[in-house]
Design an enzyme around this catalytic site. Structure first.
Site, mmCIF file in Angstrom:
data_model
loop_
_atom_site.group_PDB
_atom_site.id
_atom_site.type_symbol
_atom_site.label_atom_id
_atom_site.label_comp_id
_atom_site.label_asym_id
_atom_site.label_seq_id
_atom_site.Cartn_x
_atom_site.Cartn_y
_atom_site.Cartn_z
ATOM 1 N N ARG A 38 19.936 19.838 -4.093
ATOM 2 C CA ARG A 38 20.342 18.468 -3.754
ATOM 3 C C ARG A 38 21.024 17.852 -4.961
ATOM 4 N NH1 ARG A 38 18.000 17.332 1.109
ATOM 5 N NH2 ARG A 38 19.016 15.311 1.194
ATOM 6 N N PRO A 92 0.832 -1.215 0.000
ATOM 7 C CA PRO A 92 0.000 0.000 0.000
ATOM 8 C C PRO A 92 0.862 1.259 0.000
ATOM 9 C CG PRO A 92 -0.246 -1.227 2.070
ATOM 10 C CD PRO A 92 0.676 -2.008 1.206
ATOM 11 N N GLU A 93 0.540 2.170 -0.892
ATOM 12 C CA GLU A 93 1.227 3.452 -0.925
ATOM 13 C C GLU A 93 0.354 4.500 -0.247
ATOM 14 O OE1 GLU A 93 3.848 4.824 -3.542
ATOM 15 O OE2 GLU A 93 4.003 3.092 -4.864
ATOM 16 N N HIS A 123 -2.625 -16.034 9.706
ATOM 17 C CA HIS A 123 -1.762 -14.853 9.812
ATOM 18 C C HIS A 123 -2.441 -13.673 10.498
ATOM 19 C CE1 HIS A 123 0.742 -17.159 7.122
ATOM 20 N NE2 HIS A 123 -0.191 -17.129 6.197
ATOM 21 N N ARG A 150 3.009 -11.706 5.379
ATOM 22 C CA ARG A 150 4.467 -11.620 5.229
ATOM 23 C C ARG A 150 5.162 -10.954 6.409
ATOM 24 N NH1 ARG A 150 6.517 -10.195 -0.559
ATOM 25 N NH2 ARG A 150 8.428 -10.780 0.523
#
Ligand code: ZN
Length: 282
Positions: free
Chosen positions: A163, A2-3, A111, A130
């Site tokens: 940068r 998920p972002e 899980h 996971r």
């Protein structure tokens, strides 16, 4: 994984569904990895707390907790270190973590690492095959970096100007912007017409302004799309279909650019795949 837009959508969905509910009891599994705070600390903080709010911070889901009202203090209960102060439950979903609101009779999925019994009769379960997800408690959680949807141009310029790294790496640097991942970085750079390898220091102020606009646009559009699929995501069935932003470059190596038909290129920058149009992006 998920972002930011997915986490925002999940946090909004949870806020609607569990705000105001009281956590009556907490069960935590035996696996150690998901617990960033100790099991005892998590239980002590969460139990008998009311969920005052749920919000996203970076890619974390923050549950703001308040002491539950209307309960007689039980003198035999152990003192709760965070109960009188501001307390927060922090959830990071990692790669495969999900928070599911279930009826108690719903079969417990494989899980499952945490089950919160709510006073509404439902359960909030954390499932993570996971085990890259993390649960912790805090009193004043603060993720690194600034919120990409809230940052103003001056702050953005201060963070990115001068940068010496590729702009793609700077976008992914969580100490600058929090929560912008690989997909949305590529999509933002395409919209801003900037190649991922461009040194941040070579980008003009005006181009950075365009980039910030693109980042906000891409994230906002993805959040708007995610909103319609939220119930699938947090319901018992878990990670079913998130409507995704149609990717213009991400994952489209060799396919024609949607603007100019030039084949999309893929390069690896700092170990991550980056996709761009060699003609539209300079
Ligand atoms: Zn193009």
């Amino acid at each position: 994984m998920p972002e930011l837009p997915e986490v925002e959508t999940i946090a909004r969905g949870l806020a609607k569904r569990v705000s105001g509910d009281v956590i009556e009891s907490v069960w935590l599994g035996q696996k150690k990895e998901p617990l960033k705070s100790s099991a005892a600390e998590i239980s002590a903080t969460l139990e008998q707390s009311r969920i005052a709010a749920v919000r996203r911070m970076g890619k974390h889901i923050v549950f703001d907790l308040a002491p539950a009202n209307g309960r007689k203090p039980n003198s035999r209960m152990k003192p709760k270190p965070f109960q009188q102060k501001k307390a927060q439950w922090i959830v990071h979903l990692g790669m495969t973590g999900s928070l599911r609101i279930c009826e108690p009779q719903t079969e417990i999925a494989k899980h499952t690492h945490a089950i919160l019994k709510l006073s509404s009769g439902r359960e909030l379960r954390f499932v993570d095959p996971r085990r890259f997800g993390r649960l912790s408690v805090s009193t004043q959680f603060d993720a690194a970096g600034v919120e990409p949807l809230e940052v103003d141009l001056d702050r953005f310029l201060t963070l990115f100007r001068g940068r010496n790294t590729p702009i793609k790496s700077a976008l992914l640097n969580q100490n600058l912007l929090r929560g912008v991942g690989n997909i949305y970085a590529d999509e933002s750079l395409f919209r801003a017409g900037l190649r991922p390898r461009r040194r941040a220091s070579s980008i003009t102020r005006e181009q950075l302004r365009q980039l910030l606009l693109a980042v906000k646009q891409v994230l906002t559009e993805a959040i708007a799309l995610g909103g319609s699929s939220i119930s699938d995501y947090v319901d018992a069935e878990g990670e079913e279909g998130f409507f995704q932003l149609q990717h213009r470059v991400y994952g489209r190596e060799g396919e024609p650019c949607l603007v100019c038909k030039t084949p999309i290129k893929r390069v690896v920058i700092a170990g991550r795949s980056s996709h761009y149009c060699p003609s539209c992006q300079k």
